[in-house]
Write an enzyme that holds these catalytic residues in place. Structure first.
Site: not given
Ligand code: 5GP
Length: 116
Positions: A31, A95, A97, A101
């Site tokens: 992450d 969330q 993205v 995941h």
């Molecule tokens: P969510 O908030 O949808 O559960 O998790 C999305 C995760 O993707 C976040 O923890 C965020 O830090 C990670 N993330 C977003 N953009 C990128 C990126 O470009 N590269 C990586 N490695 N992680 C990312």
């Protein structure tokens, strides 16, 4: 046409990220904003499923493959193999993205770091 997700763009090599583990259908990266000493994301290569509820209904074997990769990676990234697996599901649950995941969180976790 909808835009490819950030994770599809990483998989396609458009956005740099080190792939730390992979199977035919699943890959894992670190992450970018870690919330724990070990914070990996385990992601299906397909962007077909928005969240874990859709994935569980549509392809439970793929969900099991994600859990298996998370387990394997926790084994190689921690001393004890213990980990938390978090699926933020829906905007109000954090969330951001909408390409399903799993967050793999491990190493020195405290209650404060649960809400990654
Ligand atoms: P969510 O908030 O949808 O559960 O998790 C999305 C995760 O993707 C976040 O923890 C965020 O830090 C990670 N993330 C977003 N953009 C990128 C990126 O470009 N590269 C990586 N490695 N992680 C990312």
């Amino acid at each position: 046409m909808t835009e490819p997700s950030i994770f599809t763009r990483i998989l396609d090599g458009e956005i740099p990220a080190e792939i730390v583990g992979e199977t035919d259908r699943v890959f894992a990266i670190r992450d970018i904003a870690p919330q724990a000493p070990v914070h990996l994301l385990v992601i299906p290569k397909t962007a077909e499923y928005r969240d874990v509820a859709e994935l569980a209904a549509g392809d439970p074997a793929l969900l099991a493959e994600m859990v298996a990769l998370a387990t394997r990676l926790a084994g190689s990234h921690t001393d004890d193999g213990d980990f938390r697996l978090v699926f933020n599901t829906g905007e109000n649950a954090g969330q951001t993205v909408f390409h399903v995941h799993a967050h793999v969180l491990a190493g020195g976790l405290t209650e404060k770091s649960v809400g990654a």
